[in-house]
Design an enzyme around this catalytic site. Structure first.
Site, PDB file in Angstrom:
ATOM      1  N   HIS A 162       0.849  -1.194   0.000  1.00 39.08           N
ATOM      2  CA  HIS A 162       0.000   0.000   0.000  1.00 39.08           C
ATOM      3  C   HIS A 162       0.881   1.239   0.000  1.00 39.08           C
ATOM      4  CE1 HIS A 162      -0.273   0.781   4.663  1.00 39.08           C
ATOM      5  NE2 HIS A 162       0.907   0.333   4.322  1.00 39.08           N
TER       6      HIS A 162
ATOM      7  N   CYS B 114       5.894   6.114   4.715  1.00 40.80           N
ATOM      8  CA  CYS B 114       4.751   5.324   4.229  1.00 40.80           C
ATOM      9  C   CYS B 114       4.013   5.982   3.071  1.00 40.80           C
ATOM     10  CB  CYS B 114       3.793   5.008   5.370  1.00 40.80           C
ATOM     11  SG  CYS B 114       4.517   3.881   6.575  1.00 40.80           S
TER      12      CYS B 114
ATOM     13  N   HIS C 180      -1.146 -10.408  -1.634  1.00 42.71           N
ATOM     14  CA  HIS C 180      -0.296 -10.036  -2.764  1.00 42.71           C
ATOM     15  C   HIS C 180      -0.966  -9.016  -3.690  1.00 42.71           C
ATOM     16  CE1 HIS C 180       2.108 -13.323  -1.264  1.00 42.71           C
ATOM     17  NE2 HIS C 180       3.112 -12.779  -1.936  1.00 42.71           N
TER      18      HIS C 180
ATOM     19  N   GLU D 120       0.307  -5.102  11.621  1.00 39.85           N
ATOM     20  CA  GLU D 120       0.998  -4.617  10.425  1.00 39.85           C
ATOM     21  C   GLU D 120       2.493  -4.920  10.485  1.00 39.85           C
ATOM     22  OE1 GLU D 120      -0.090  -0.702   8.516  1.00 39.85           O
ATOM     23  OE2 GLU D 120       1.898  -0.198   9.291  1.00 39.85           O
TER      24      GLU D 120
END
Length: 149
Positions: free
Chosen positions: A16, A25, A75, A136
């Site tokens: 992501h 991020c 994936h 996570e």
């Protein structure tokens, strides 16, 4: 009869990017997510039922979570469809990549809310989703509890 909670754990790999974020991020990256799904219910008391004594068969819970979350997100790369990442998403799709476009910033917090709604919609009416924990990283996770919602 007593209410019992049972938990099934799942793992999947998902990429992501957080559009507009002020740290690392903002870049496309991935995680080895661990999802713990806890449901609550009363064990089946009918001695003629092949699932006697179970709240829900773990394999039935596994089927729901795999179909709604794991098989969809494993994936894949997740992008917020309301950001300029849509251009990158479309390019990746044309190159054969598995891309998911969501209507939210794909943080663990928002993903766990999304997963809760998907799982709740598939549970038998006598079984309630109690909580989800989406890990996570080794040290970071988001939790969703029905009692808070």
């Amino acid at each position: 009869m007593s209410k019992i909670r049972i938990t099934k754990q799942f793992s999947f790999e998902t990429g992501h990017a957080l559009y507009g974020y002020d740290g690392k991020c903002k870049n496309v990256h991935g995680h080895s997510y661990k999802l713990s799904v806890t449901v609550i219910g009363t064990p089946i008391s009918d001695t003629t039922n092949v699932k006697f004594g179970m709240v829900i068969d773990f394999s039935d819970l596994k089927k729901i979570v795999r179909e709604e979350v794991v098989d969809v997100f494993d994936h894949a790369t997740v992008f917020n469809k309301n950001t300029p990442h849509i251009e990158l998403a479309e390019e990746l799709k044309t190159r054969g990549h598995h891309v998911i476009l969501v209507g939210y910033q794909p943080t663990s917090e928002n993903m766990v809310i999304d997963f809760a709604e998907k799982i709740k919609s598939r549970l038998p009416e006598n079984i309630a989703l109690h909580s989800l924990r989406l890990q996570e990283t080794e040290t970071s996770y988001a939790e969703w509890f029905q009692s808070d919602n």
